[in-house]
Design an enzyme around this catalytic site. Sequence first.
Site, PDB file in Angstrom:
ATOM      1  N   CYS A 263      52.218  28.175  25.836  1.00  0.00           N
ATOM      2  CA  CYS A 263      51.707  29.198  26.749  1.00  0.00           C
ATOM      3  C   CYS A 263      51.747  30.586  26.128  1.00  0.00           C
ATOM      4  O   CYS A 263      50.754  31.293  26.085  1.00  0.00           O
ATOM      5  CB  CYS A 263      52.502  29.181  28.055  1.00  0.00           C
ATOM      6  SG  CYS A 263      51.968  30.463  29.209  1.00  0.00           S
TER       7      CYS A 263
ATOM      8  N   TYR B  55      38.528  22.340  30.277  1.00  0.00           N
ATOM      9  CA  TYR B  55      38.702  23.765  30.541  1.00  0.00           C
ATOM     10  C   TYR B  55      38.919  24.564  29.259  1.00  0.00           C
ATOM     11  O   TYR B  55      38.455  25.712  29.146  1.00  0.00           O
ATOM     12  CB  TYR B  55      39.840  23.998  31.546  1.00  0.00           C
ATOM     13  CG  TYR B  55      41.230  23.771  31.015  1.00  0.00           C
ATOM     14  CD1 TYR B  55      41.970  24.825  30.511  1.00  0.00           C
ATOM     15  CD2 TYR B  55      41.812  22.515  31.044  1.00  0.00           C
ATOM     16  CE1 TYR B  55      43.258  24.628  30.025  1.00  0.00           C
ATOM     17  CE2 TYR B  55      43.096  22.307  30.576  1.00  0.00           C
ATOM     18  CZ  TYR B  55      43.814  23.366  30.059  1.00  0.00           C
ATOM     19  OH  TYR B  55      45.080  23.162  29.575  1.00  0.00           O
TER      20      TYR B  55
ATOM     21  N   GLY C 262      59.243  25.943  29.928  1.00  0.00           N
ATOM     22  CA  GLY C 262      60.075  25.047  30.718  1.00  0.00           C
ATOM     23  C   GLY C 262      61.467  24.891  30.139  1.00  0.00           C
ATOM     24  O   GLY C 262      62.470  24.978  30.857  1.00  0.00           O
TER      25      GLY C 262
ATOM     26  N   GLU D 168      36.450  27.596  28.381  1.00  0.00           N
ATOM     27  CA  GLU D 168      37.025  28.940  28.305  1.00  0.00           C
ATOM     28  C   GLU D 168      36.708  29.586  26.960  1.00  0.00           C
ATOM     29  O   GLU D 168      36.280  30.749  26.899  1.00  0.00           O
ATOM     30  CB  GLU D 168      38.534  28.873  28.519  1.00  0.00           C
ATOM     31  CG  GLU D 168      38.923  28.599  29.956  1.00  0.00           C
ATOM     32  CD  GLU D 168      40.413  28.404  30.142  1.00  0.00           C
ATOM     33  OE1 GLU D 168      40.893  28.557  31.282  1.00  0.00           O
ATOM     34  OE2 GLU D 168      41.113  28.078  29.157  1.00  0.00           O
TER      35      GLU D 168
ATOM     36  N   HIS E  51      36.259  43.647  54.520  1.00  0.00           N
ATOM     37  CA  HIS E  51      34.852  43.888  54.207  1.00  0.00           C
ATOM     38  C   HIS E  51      34.692  45.233  53.480  1.00  0.00           C
ATOM     39  O   HIS E  51      35.384  46.193  53.802  1.00  0.00           O
ATOM     40  CB  HIS E  51      34.033  43.906  55.506  1.00  0.00           C
ATOM     41  CG  HIS E  51      32.579  44.125  55.298  1.00  0.00           C
ATOM     42  ND1 HIS E  51      31.737  43.134  54.837  1.00  0.00           N
ATOM     43  CD2 HIS E  51      31.820  45.229  55.474  1.00  0.00           C
ATOM     44  CE1 HIS E  51      30.519  43.623  54.752  1.00  0.00           C
ATOM     45  NE2 HIS E  51      30.536  44.885  55.132  1.00  0.00           N
TER      46      HIS E  51
ATOM     47  N   CYS F 205      48.085  30.131  27.079  1.00  0.00           N
ATOM     48  CA  CYS F 205      47.707  30.956  28.227  1.00  0.00           C
ATOM     49  C   CYS F 205      47.656  32.449  27.923  1.00  0.00           C
ATOM     50  O   CYS F 205      46.676  33.119  28.249  1.00  0.00           O
ATOM     51  CB  CYS F 205      48.689  30.738  29.383  1.00  0.00           C
ATOM     52  SG  CYS F 205      49.233  29.051  29.624  1.00  0.00           S
TER      53      CYS F 205
ATOM     54  N   GLU G  38      35.838  37.499  51.732  1.00  0.00           N
ATOM     55  CA  GLU G  38      35.754  37.464  53.196  1.00  0.00           C
ATOM     56  C   GLU G  38      35.010  36.220  53.689  1.00  0.00           C
ATOM     57  O   GLU G  38      35.193  35.775  54.823  1.00  0.00           O
ATOM     58  CB  GLU G  38      35.080  38.730  53.732  1.00  0.00           C
ATOM     59  CG  GLU G  38      33.613  38.881  53.396  1.00  0.00           C
ATOM     60  CD  GLU G  38      33.039  40.183  53.939  1.00  0.00           C
ATOM     61  OE1 GLU G  38      32.960  40.319  55.175  1.00  0.00           O
ATOM     62  OE2 GLU G  38      32.687  41.059  53.119  1.00  0.00           O
TER      63      GLU G  38
ATOM     64  N   LYS H 151      45.133  33.537  25.070  1.00  0.00           N
ATOM     65  CA  LYS H 151      43.795  33.202  25.577  1.00  0.00           C
ATOM     66  C   LYS H 151      43.364  34.191  26.648  1.00  0.00           C
ATOM     67  O   LYS H 151      42.215  34.658  26.638  1.00  0.00           O
ATOM     68  CB  LYS H 151      43.800  31.786  26.133  1.00  0.00           C
ATOM     69  CG  LYS H 151      42.493  31.353  26.766  1.00  0.00           C
ATOM     70  CD  LYS H 151      42.679  30.100  27.600  1.00  0.00           C
ATOM     71  CE  LYS H 151      43.510  30.374  28.840  1.00  0.00           C
ATOM     72  NZ  LYS H 151      43.731  29.154  29.660  1.00  0.00           N
TER      73      LYS H 151
END
Length: 492
Positions: A46, A181, A18, A185, A475, A51, A480, A54
């Site tokens: 991150c 999480y 950021g 993870e 498909h 992120c 789907e 990881k």
Amino acid sequence: MSNDTFDYDLFVIGGGSGGVRAARVAAGEHGAKVALAEDDRYGGTCVIRGCVPKKLMVFASSYSGIVEEAKAYGWDHSKGPFDWHGFRDRLNNELDRLEGVYRNLLKGSGVETFDMRARLKDAHTVELSDGTTKTAKHILVATGGRPVRPDLPNADLGIVSDDIFHLEQLPKSLLIIGGGYIACEFACIMKGLGVEVTQYYRGAQILRGFDEEARGLVAESMRENGIDLHVGTNIVEMQLAGDQEDGSMPTQSDAAMGASAQQRAQMRKDSDGAAAGQSGPIWVKSTNGGQKVFDMVLFATGRVPNTDDMGLEDAGVKIGRRGEIEVDEFSQTAVPSIYAIGDVTNRVNLTPVAIREGMAFVQTVFGGEPTPVDHDLIASAIFTQPEMGTVGMSEEDARDAEEVEVYCTSFRPMQTAFADKPNRVLMKLVVSKKTRVVLGCHIVAPAAGELIQMAGIAIKAKLTKEQFDATCAVHPTMSEELVTMRSPMRTA
């Protein structure tokens, strides 16, 4: 654009995603004179300890089951041991490369950088750790957050998520404390890399706050994959194995038998402070009365904003109960010249959100267009195995707000069903009964993170269930089902 009254138009504290984005856009696109200070590695949580590394570990761990699955498809390969050191070296090289990219982006935009700690002295002044001060018309705080250990005796024996990427060797057994999480993870990652994983979570079900049906399937899959998951369970005591006052020695892993308590204590003393938990086997007692020895304990019990000793309150910035910087919809603090973005504000702690907040800040301050940050309908993914993707309201939150229809299916996907594996996936849509708008989408499946990005566009556009139905299916695919479910599973 410059202001002779100050050294800079903008001073950014924090070199994460950021802060770097805001700095380089303000300088490169708006001609502002910008400086940035970072006392650690550029890229922030991150890129350096979140992120990116990881996700690379997720990729590494996912290969462990491929050899067995491939046999069902006619391939005969042998499975060798995982080379942690080879992978870690390659990982570190990639992180070095990415940090270099961040530095070059700043340099190319004309941002002056200071590799040192910075704190606020007043509304327009930043003091650097070398004692010098810099003034700026605007100051942006983007210092992120950090993992915390619980208030527990000997908690320093355990490691936190930042330490995972620097392990000298993988443990044979690992206890993970937490049910969010990050905990889930890393449980899946370490299990995939061959570690015996146990997980304690004090709540009734992991992944609190997410859709109940989806998180239930993730928990079921984790157990099927060999993770010893205990809910309603917490740690109450931990010591170096062999140091218990009663001299008890519960069943240990092989690694726990190799050193005396004195040797292990010395190993811990000699080890790096942040990764002290690598020093030796740890005896743990849980709330259910169980006792066991683990090679390592990982605390994934929460994160806090990096606001300590920043001079924020002295400068007039308001700090919330959890240490977060309080800001308005434009990321402005109680001090008009000081703004804050990203995890340090504890709004939505995701990297793309911090980047969006940084862009909105630049547009507001340097673009002349007041731009509030949109935190509504943000898609996210949890990189467990299988992954979980989510956007919008959970079934529980939606039915508390209005009458809804729930379209849901769970099945064994073609690829793993052919290999006779029990793995199941979930596709779920939560629909407003009144407006027919799809309020939420929840997916538990391989590559759910990729799928939810596309679903997120539709949910953000507030498409109706009938518009989903009008979309022709691809498909054969798992996804789907999102456009072929015609009858609601239930209404609420």
